[in-house]
Scaffold this motif. Structure first.
Motif, PDB file in Angstrom:
ATOM      1  N   GLY A 167       0.835  -1.193   0.000  1.00  0.00           N
ATOM      2  CA  GLY A 167       0.000   0.000   0.000  1.00  0.00           C
ATOM      3  C   GLY A 167       0.869   1.242   0.000  1.00  0.00           C
ATOM      4  O   GLY A 167       1.991   1.223   0.503  1.00  0.00           O
ATOM      5  N   GLY A 168       0.344   2.327  -0.579  1.00  0.00           N
ATOM      6  CA  GLY A 168       1.135   3.530  -0.742  1.00  0.00           C
ATOM      7  C   GLY A 168       0.869   4.576   0.313  1.00  0.00           C
ATOM      8  O   GLY A 168      -0.075   4.476   1.108  1.00  0.00           O
ATOM      9  N   LEU A 169       1.708   5.606   0.311  1.00  0.00           N
ATOM     10  CA  LEU A 169       1.637   6.675   1.304  1.00  0.00           C
ATOM     11  C   LEU A 169       1.225   8.013   0.714  1.00  0.00           C
ATOM     12  O   LEU A 169       1.143   9.003   1.447  1.00  0.00           O
ATOM     13  CB  LEU A 169       3.002   6.836   1.984  1.00  0.00           C
ATOM     14  N   LEU A 170       0.957   8.075  -0.588  1.00  0.00           N
ATOM     15  CA  LEU A 170       0.571   9.346  -1.181  1.00  0.00           C
ATOM     16  C   LEU A 170      -0.853   9.733  -0.799  1.00  0.00           C
ATOM     17  O   LEU A 170      -1.115  10.889  -0.445  1.00  0.00           O
ATOM     18  CB  LEU A 170       0.728   9.293  -2.702  1.00  0.00           C
ATOM     19  N   VAL A 171      -1.795   8.810  -0.881  1.00  0.00           N
ATOM     20  CA  VAL A 171      -3.180   9.108  -0.481  1.00  0.00           C
ATOM     21  C   VAL A 171      -3.272   9.431   1.009  1.00  0.00           C
ATOM     22  O   VAL A 171      -3.952  10.390   1.390  1.00  0.00           O
ATOM     23  CB  VAL A 171      -4.121   7.949  -0.870  1.00  0.00           C
ATOM     24  N   PRO A 172      -2.612   8.677   1.909  1.00  0.00           N
ATOM     25  CA  PRO A 172      -2.600   9.118   3.310  1.00  0.00           C
ATOM     26  C   PRO A 172      -2.059  10.536   3.462  1.00  0.00           C
ATOM     27  O   PRO A 172      -2.552  11.305   4.302  1.00  0.00           O
ATOM     28  CB  PRO A 172      -1.689   8.091   3.991  1.00  0.00           C
ATOM     29  N   GLY A 173      -1.069  10.905   2.679  1.00  0.00           N
ATOM     30  CA  GLY A 173      -0.553  12.268   2.730  1.00  0.00           C
ATOM     31  C   GLY A 173      -1.602  13.283   2.328  1.00  0.00           C
ATOM     32  O   GLY A 173      -1.709  14.370   2.920  1.00  0.00           O
ATOM     33  N   LEU A 174      -2.401  12.963   1.309  1.00  0.00           N
ATOM     34  CA  LEU A 174      -3.476  13.863   0.891  1.00  0.00           C
ATOM     35  C   LEU A 174      -4.519  14.023   1.991  1.00  0.00           C
ATOM     36  O   LEU A 174      -5.006  15.137   2.260  1.00  0.00           O
ATOM     37  CB  LEU A 174      -4.128  13.331  -0.387  1.00  0.00           C
ATOM     38  N   ILE A 175      -4.888  12.923   2.641  1.00  0.00           N
ATOM     39  CA  ILE A 175      -5.901  12.991   3.699  1.00  0.00           C
ATOM     40  C   ILE A 175      -5.374  13.760   4.902  1.00  0.00           C
ATOM     41  O   ILE A 175      -6.085  14.586   5.498  1.00  0.00           O
ATOM     42  CB  ILE A 175      -6.341  11.567   4.093  1.00  0.00           C
ATOM     43  N   LEU A 176      -4.133  13.509   5.281  1.00  0.00           N
ATOM     44  CA  LEU A 176      -3.541  14.258   6.391  1.00  0.00           C
ATOM     45  C   LEU A 176      -3.498  15.749   6.075  1.00  0.00           C
ATOM     46  O   LEU A 176      -3.780  16.597   6.935  1.00  0.00           O
ATOM     47  CB  LEU A 176      -2.136  13.733   6.675  1.00  0.00           C
ATOM     48  N   GLY A 177      -3.147  16.090   4.845  1.00  0.00           N
ATOM     49  CA  GLY A 177      -3.121  17.494   4.458  1.00  0.00           C
ATOM     50  C   GLY A 177      -4.485  18.124   4.454  1.00  0.00           C
ATOM     51  O   GLY A 177      -4.656  19.287   4.862  1.00  0.00           O
ATOM     52  N   ALA A 178      -5.505  17.365   4.005  1.00  0.00           N
ATOM     53  CA  ALA A 178      -6.862  17.898   4.006  1.00  0.00           C
ATOM     54  C   ALA A 178      -7.356  18.148   5.430  1.00  0.00           C
ATOM     55  O   ALA A 178      -8.017  19.161   5.708  1.00  0.00           O
ATOM     56  CB  ALA A 178      -7.793  16.939   3.279  1.00  0.00           C
ATOM     57  N   ALA A 179      -7.040  17.227   6.354  1.00  0.00           N
ATOM     58  CA  ALA A 179      -7.449  17.421   7.748  1.00  0.00           C
ATOM     59  C   ALA A 179      -6.754  18.645   8.349  1.00  0.00           C
ATOM     60  O   ALA A 179      -7.385  19.468   9.034  1.00  0.00           O
ATOM     61  CB  ALA A 179      -7.115  16.170   8.557  1.00  0.00           C
ATOM     62  N   LEU A 180      -5.449  18.785   8.079  1.00  0.00           N
ATOM     63  CA  LEU A 180      -4.722  19.943   8.597  1.00  0.00           C
ATOM     64  C   LEU A 180      -5.236  21.234   7.973  1.00  0.00           C
ATOM     65  O   LEU A 180      -5.392  22.264   8.651  1.00  0.00           O
ATOM     66  CB  LEU A 180      -3.227  19.773   8.306  1.00  0.00           C
ATOM     67  N   GLY A 181      -5.528  21.199   6.669  1.00  0.00           N
ATOM     68  CA  GLY A 181      -6.069  22.377   6.007  1.00  0.00           C
ATOM     69  C   GLY A 181      -7.406  22.793   6.564  1.00  0.00           C
ATOM     70  O   GLY A 181      -7.705  23.993   6.674  1.00  0.00           O
TER      71      GLY A 181
END
Length: 883
Positions: free
Chosen positions: A331-345
């Protein structure tokens, strides 16, 4: 037999350029189909998982499904394709750096199925890393079916990776940018063109057949995003927080991987199953929103998130992403990065909304690009991904502000690529590749030219010139008068003699080419290449104020390119001449064999000398100490003036130590163009039986296990080799003067703190040779604590410890001291040895490894590199000479 007209037509149609286009389109098509299958299978299995939770107990079903899916995925990977473990991007990055990592159809299929199992079982990972590896693996398989050069195969793999990312996100431009920014750093026309075709083919087909890559609550057709300058401080704040948290995220993943490998003593299926169990338990205790990625994506980008939910989603995604990646789940880490960024945003957006009354949605979308760019170190790719997903130009400037800020902050606190660091944990170091253009710009004519130039004068006769050509292999000579270049003469010029029917007593100046095209010593190779090609020349004189200082030919350019491909940084320029002995001392010959000890670092020389003396005393060997002085490639070692003061001082100290031990010692200093060549020539000339040499414990040279020098010596040396990586406390003092030496044994103990010894037993000739060397090495301590271990794979039902006990009995008899035996069950020999060494605080590890094993093992098999890199203690590697 003449080929048929149809065959001739196909051959004319499939030119290299047309074949590359066909391959790119085919790669994009296959990668898109694989991505669509992965997307659909995850959706179908995920919906089944969620639907089954309705009539059953959630707290039971979700953990059980996570455990079962993770275990099945891990078992599949372990049994059929270990290269499919983890995200997939590090493997592709290594393959593109010419590291021998397997990428083929089997890896693609295993990655596809195992990722479907993990993602549908509730792992909080993404599809994009696996699709990148799947696309690259399918491209690699195609390059095997249609034979291609290594460089063209590399370009196809990069195109497959681009198509995989494009198909995952429906973002063709982002796929191209990811290849340029992270994987290849190459924008050549063929690479770029192939990647563009494959990426757009994959992105378009995936969108048509599989639908959108991400499920966003934002609809660009019905919702409008507005941006105003007074929001810039909040976007800077978002970039600052995204950078700090992304750096912490990367460090947490690396720490988790290290912790899992060292302390979680479970096989891959159990590790991934445990991660799935933890993910299932967490999801069962939280609202239904947390049970699928698509729900989180839709909620965070819909503009309705509360600050409490945003914090909860960030913590949930952060922790479980680290847990899953630490277990090396597919499994990859790019989509988790997008979700983490959306939550922080969302959090920053809620803050801005309470102060200025703005819309939090723009911050959620901007945060996706900022966090992804900072964690993956691909800010441009992240900006392009978010823009392609939203197609809103109002997002471009906020994305640039936040993403660039986040990248700069993250690179300050967690420098380097996350994927590169993941490879380093497996013993693979990637050095940024020097492209041809950079090489030609960095090197100058003075770096490559031949300084020794055969010349003629303009006043010789044509007959004398013909004789000069007949005696030489050269096709041209510079013409020099009084040290100044006045012309050049070639075989073409000699043809004029016959055409013009000139007598042989005419002077050379009548047919030479006056005022030839020349280059200066500081001109770059790119300028040299331009002149050679522009004027169709085969050689160019190098002049400094009209004085001839060298000559550069097309052969010299080809040699530079060949040296670059071999990875040798000290091999550029003319070929090395034999090394030259500039200083030597001889002792009476009375030993049964000879041991060669190259000394270079004064800080590690004492420890290496003590090891060599201990072995020499045990085996009644003479010791040959070698100091090597490098000279410029354009100077002859036999003619170059070298300063031997420091070398002679170090050798004199070594000689005093050997005299104390009453061991015959010979010393020599060799001037050379190549360290490797000098060592091999010393072995050959001195009839050496055993070579003891130091090793720094790592290498940054692509394609090398130990480094350019050590790899070559191990492969070519016709004697036994003992390779020593000094650890902590190995040699903390320099060699003392002779009048300070009292007791040789106490001196050894004082300089080398080696008490706890760990020796893996494998049964091969090198392992047994290491056992025979141990009594000599163990004389370095009065109370050695010796532990022999043998690693058995989990598939062995019965552990045969006969060899282990036999070696222990041999050492007990020789040492008259206790020896501990430890049988161990583990999947990885290197990880088991590292765990034991760290747990027992061992001072020395002695490993016997074969010549082939040292030079051909890659990620999971590079045992010496992995042990040396992950242990602070001294590591001694032993290789017995082949018969």
């Amino acid at each position: 037999m003449q080929p048929s007209p149809l065959f001739r037509s196909l051959y004319q149609l499939l030119t290299p350029k047309r074949l590359a286009i066909l391959e790119a389109v085919l790669i994009g098509l296959v990668a898109a189909l694989a991505a669509v299958f992965l997307k659909r299978s995850v959706q179908w299995l995920g919906e089944w998982r969620l639907n089954e939770t309705l009539p059953l107990a959630i707290w039971l079903l979700l953990p059980v499904v996570g455990l079962g899916g993770g275990f099945a995925a891990g078992l599949l990977v372990e049994r059929f394709a270990p290269e499919a473990a983890g995200g997939g991007i590090p493997q592709v990055k290594a393959a593109l750096a010419y590291v021998p990592i397997l990428l083929n159809l089997r890896v693609a299929v295993v990655k596809l199925i195992s990722t479907s199992l993990t993602l549908s079982s509730g792992f909080v990972l993404g599809r994009e890393g696996p699709t990148i590896q799947i696309g690259a693996a399918l491209a690699a398989q195609l390059s095997r079916w249609v034979p291609a050069s290594p460089e063209h195969q590399r370009q196809l793999i990069a195109a497959g990776a681009a198509a995989g990312l494009a198909a995952s996100f429906d973002a063709p431009i982002a796929g191209i940018m990811f290849v340029i920014e992270e994987l290849l750093q190459d924008v050549s026309s063929l690479t770029l063109g192939t990647a563009i075709l494959a990426s757009f083919t994959g992105g378009v087909i995936s969108h048509v057949l599989g639908g959108p890559g991400l499920k966003l609550g934002f609809n660009p057709l019905t919702q409008e995003i507005t941006f105003s300058p007074d929001q810039i401080p909040f976007f800077l704040l978002l970039g600052l927080l995204a950078g700090l948290l992304a750096a912490f995220f990367n460090r947490s993943i690396l720490w988790g991987l290290q912790f899992s490998r060292r302390h979680v003593r479970l096989g891959l299926p159990f590790r991934i199953g445990l991660a799935g169990l933890i993910s299932g338990i967490a999801a069962s205790l939280l609202p239904a929103l947390f049970r699928s990625h698509s729900s989180l994506e839709y909620y965070l980008t819909g503009g309705e998130a509360t600050w409490q939910m945003a914090i909860g989603i960030f913590v949930f995604q952060f922790v479980l992403s680290v847990v899953a990646s630490s277990a090396e789940a597919p499994g990859g880490l790019l989509v988790p990065g997008l979700i983490l960024g959306a939550a922080l945003g969302n959090l920053i957006g809620i803050l801005e909304s309470s102060l200025l009354g703005g819309d939090p949605l723009i911050y959620a979308l901007t945060g996706m690009g900022a966090f992804l760019g900072a964690s993956a170190k691909v800010p441009v790719t992240a900006i392009v991904i978010v823009f392609e997903i939203t197609t809103d130009f109002n997002l471009v400037l906020p994305l640039m502000i936040s993403a660039v800020t986040a990248y700069l902050i993250a690179d300050r606190f967690a420098p380097g690529s996350l994927y590169t660091h993941m490879l380093e944990l497996k013993g693979i170091r990637l050095e940024p590749e020097t492209t041809n253009d950079a090489l030609w710009t960095r090197l100058t004519a003075a770096d490559v030219m031949q300084k020794k130039v055969e010349t003629l004068t303009s006043q010789i006769s044509l007959d004398e010139a013909v004789q000069a050509f007949s005696r030489s292999h050269h096709r041209g000579f510079p013409v020099v008068d009084d040290g100044k270049l006045v012309g050049i003469v070639t075989l073409t010029d000699l043809d004029k003699v016959a055409q013009r029917k000139l007598p042989g007593n005419h002077l050379l100046k009548e047919i030479m080419t006056p005022r030839p095209i020349t280059v200066r010593p500081g001109d770059t190779l790119s300028q040299v290449l331009f002149l050679l090609s522009r004027y169709k020349l085969s050689r160019l004189p190098v002049v400094d104020r009209r004085k001839l200082v060298g000559i550069i030919t097309r052969s010299d350019i080809l040699r530079v390119e060949s040296d670059k491909l071999r990875g040798g940084s000290d091999q550029l320029g003319p070929q090395p001449e034999p090394s030259y002995v500039v200083y030597q001392t001889r002792s009476p010959t009375r030993g049964k064999g000879r041991l060669l000890l190259p000394l270079s670092n004064p800080h590690t020389a004492p420890g290496l000398l003590k090891l060599a003396l201990a072995i020499a005393r045990e085996r009644n060997y003479e010791v040959e100490c070698l100091q090597i002085v490098l000279v410029p490639r354009h100077s002859s070692p036999s003619e170059c003036t070298v300063n031997t003061t420091l070398s002679r001082r170090l050798l004199a100290q070594a000689a005093r130590q050997a005299k104390t031990w009453q061991i015959p010692i010979h010393t020599q200093i060799r001037a050379t163009h190549s360290v490797t060549q000098a060592i091999l020539e010393a072995i050959r000339d001195g009839h050496i039986d055993l070579l003891v040499m130091g090793w720094k414990g790592k290498t940054s040279t692509p394609g090398r296990i130990f480094g350019d020098v050590v790899d070559t010596v191990i492969r070519q040396a016709a004697c036994d080799v003992v390779l020593v990586k000094p650890g902590e406390g190995f040699a903390e003092e320099r060699i003392p003067p002779s009048d300070a030496v009292q007791d040789p044994v106490q001196t050894l103990l004082h300089l080398i703190g080696l008490r706890r010894w760990l020796v893996p037993v494998a049964g091969g000739p090198n392992s047994q040779y290491a056992i025979t060397l141990l009594p000599a090495l163990l004389s370095l301590t009065q109370q050695p604590d010796v532990r022999l271990c043998q690693v058995f794979p989990p598939s062995d039902k019965i552990y045969d410890t006969t060899l282990l006990e036999k070696d222990a009995a041999f050492l007990r008899q020789r040492l008259h001291k206790p020896v501990t035996t430890i049988p161990v069950c583990a999947n990885s020999v290197s990880e088991a040895v590292i765990d034991m060494a760290q747990k027992d605080q061992c001072d020395v590890i002695v490993v016997g490894a074969s010549r082939e094993g040292l030079l051909q093992q890659a990620i999971h098999g590079n045992i010496p590199e992995a042990i040396a890199r992950n242990c602070n203690c001294t590591v001694i590697l032993v290789r017995k000479a082949s018969n």
